[in-house]
Structures are given as structure tokens and as C-alpha cells.
Design a protein around this motif. Structure first.
Motif, PDB file in Angstrom:
ATOM      1  N   ILE A   1       4.042  -3.335 -10.443  1.00 45.06           N
ATOM      2  CA  ILE A   1       2.832  -3.304  -9.620  1.00 45.06           C
ATOM      3  C   ILE A   1       3.000  -4.429  -8.605  1.00 45.06           C
ATOM      4  O   ILE A   1       3.374  -5.549  -8.968  1.00 45.06           O
ATOM      5  CB  ILE A   1       1.569  -3.508 -10.467  1.00 45.06           C
ATOM      6  CG1 ILE A   1       1.420  -2.323 -11.432  1.00 45.06           C
ATOM      7  CG2 ILE A   1       0.338  -3.653  -9.588  1.00 45.06           C
ATOM      8  CD1 ILE A   1       0.342  -2.496 -12.451  1.00 45.06           C
TER       9      ILE A   1
ATOM     10  N   LEU B   1      -0.832   3.048 -13.723  1.00 47.78           N
ATOM     11  CA  LEU B   1      -0.770   2.169 -12.559  1.00 47.78           C
ATOM     12  C   LEU B   1       0.654   1.888 -12.087  1.00 47.78           C
ATOM     13  O   LEU B   1       0.845   1.276 -11.035  1.00 47.78           O
ATOM     14  CB  LEU B   1      -1.463   0.837 -12.878  1.00 47.78           C
ATOM     15  CG  LEU B   1      -2.946   0.942 -13.209  1.00 47.78           C
ATOM     16  CD1 LEU B   1      -3.477  -0.405 -13.696  1.00 47.78           C
ATOM     17  CD2 LEU B   1      -3.727   1.418 -12.000  1.00 47.78           C
TER      18      LEU B   1
ATOM     19  N   SER C   1       2.131   1.158  -8.384  1.00 53.18           N
ATOM     20  CA  SER C   1       1.007   0.936  -7.466  1.00 53.18           C
ATOM     21  C   SER C   1       1.227  -0.293  -6.595  1.00 53.18           C
ATOM     22  O   SER C   1       1.869  -1.258  -6.993  1.00 53.18           O
ATOM     23  CB  SER C   1      -0.295   0.746  -8.235  1.00 53.18           C
ATOM     24  OG  SER C   1      -0.687   1.937  -8.852  1.00 53.18           O
TER      25      SER C   1
ATOM     26  N   PHE D   1      -6.030   0.691  -3.910  1.00 53.61           N
ATOM     27  CA  PHE D   1      -4.794   1.034  -4.592  1.00 53.61           C
ATOM     28  C   PHE D   1      -4.034   2.100  -3.827  1.00 53.61           C
ATOM     29  O   PHE D   1      -4.621   3.093  -3.398  1.00 53.61           O
ATOM     30  CB  PHE D   1      -5.099   1.600  -5.991  1.00 53.61           C
ATOM     31  CG  PHE D   1      -5.420   0.559  -7.008  1.00 53.61           C
ATOM     32  CD1 PHE D   1      -4.485   0.186  -7.948  1.00 53.61           C
ATOM     33  CD2 PHE D   1      -6.668  -0.036  -7.041  1.00 53.61           C
ATOM     34  CE1 PHE D   1      -4.781  -0.765  -8.901  1.00 53.61           C
ATOM     35  CE2 PHE D   1      -6.977  -0.995  -7.984  1.00 53.61           C
ATOM     36  CZ  PHE D   1      -6.030  -1.364  -8.918  1.00 53.61           C
ATOM     37  N   GLU D   2      -2.746   1.894  -3.662  1.00 55.26           N
ATOM     38  CA  GLU D   2      -1.823   2.946  -3.254  1.00 55.26           C
ATOM     39  C   GLU D   2      -1.083   3.291  -4.539  1.00 55.26           C
ATOM     40  O   GLU D   2      -0.128   2.614  -4.917  1.00 55.26           O
ATOM     41  CB  GLU D   2      -0.859   2.448  -2.179  1.00 55.26           C
ATOM     42  CG  GLU D   2      -1.537   2.130  -0.865  1.00 55.26           C
ATOM     43  CD  GLU D   2      -0.586   1.522   0.144  1.00 55.26           C
ATOM     44  OE1 GLU D   2       0.650   1.688   0.018  1.00 55.26           O
ATOM     45  OE2 GLU D   2      -1.080   0.848   1.055  1.00 55.26           O
ATOM     46  N   ASN D   3      -1.578   4.308  -5.232  1.00 58.83           N
ATOM     47  CA  ASN D   3      -1.088   4.645  -6.561  1.00 58.83           C
ATOM     48  C   ASN D   3      -0.353   5.987  -6.509  1.00 58.83           C
ATOM     49  O   ASN D   3      -0.978   7.025  -6.289  1.00 58.83           O
ATOM     50  CB  ASN D   3      -2.276   4.700  -7.534  1.00 58.83           C
ATOM     51  CG  ASN D   3      -1.863   4.925  -8.957  1.00 58.83           C
ATOM     52  OD1 ASN D   3      -0.768   5.383  -9.250  1.00 58.83           O
ATOM     53  ND2 ASN D   3      -2.770   4.611  -9.871  1.00 58.83           N
TER      54      ASN D   3
END
Length: 113
Positions: free
Chosen positions: A3, A72, A75, A90-92
Motif C-alpha cells: 500500500i 487493499l 492501493s 483510494f486508488e484501489n
């Protein structure tokens, strides 16, 4: 598994922890809720618990529990200002769809499912 944070997100995490006067990281996770199935959770982390994983970017940390990590993974977290609103975004890559209100999301089916 990873992450990452943008520089803006890291700056905001450091700012919030300094304002609070203590804390190791921002704790993020997911919970079942809403019209699409899941929502992000945010809290302060004063310790790393068993099963937690900590990630560092731009001298700021996020902690994720083992149960949320697969949702996640990959992300990228940003902190954005839109008009009078400020929030973590979030860019998930695991998200398939979000609800109309933007508060909840559904996940892609795992490969081979």
C-alpha cells in the motif's frame, strides 16, 4: 503486498498525528456496509498488533490488519481537497464498482473464482 501513499496523504497523516500528540500511524481497513458491500475505515494506530502490516511512504505510516489487507493490496492513498471537503481517496485496483453516494464499493471477483 503493498500500500502506498502520495506525498499529500503522508503530509496529512503526519499533521494529524502531530495534532493528536501521539500515534504511530493511520490505521486503515474495510468493513461490510452500504449499498455496494464494503467501506473504508480510518483510525489512529498507537501500536502494531499481531497480524498487522505496516507500510511507509514519505516518512508516514499506515497500518492494515490481516483481514483487510487482501482488499487493499496494491492501493494508493491520496489526500485531496474538493471545494470545502477534504478526504483520503483510494486508488484501489481491487474495486469493481462504487455506489452512487461514493461511500461504499464492491470488489472484483478473484481470478479463478
Amino acid at each position: 503486498m503493498a500500500i502506498t501513499l502520495t506525498e499529500n496523504a503522508a503530509k496529512q497523516i503526519r499533521k494529524q498525528l502531530a495534532k493528536r500528540g501521539k500515534g504511530l500511524a493511520l490505521r486503515i481497513g474495510v468493513k461490510k456496509v452500504g449499498c455496494s458491500g464494503f467501506a473504508y475505515t480510518f483510525d489512529y494506530a498507537d501500536e502494531v498488533r499481531a497480524g498487522d502490516q505496516m507500510f511507509e511512504s514519505y516518512n508516514a505510516n499506515v497500518v492494515v490488519d490481516a483481514g483487510s489487507l487482501s482488499y487493499l493490496n496494491g492501493s494508493r492513498i491520496d489526500f485531496v481537497r474538493e471545494g470545502l471537503n477534504e478526504s483520503f481517496k483510494f486508488e484501489n485496483p481491487n474495486v469493481d464498482n462504487t455506489c452512487g453516494c461514493g461511500e461504499s464499493f464492491s470488489l472484483k471477483e478473484p481470478a479463478g473464482a
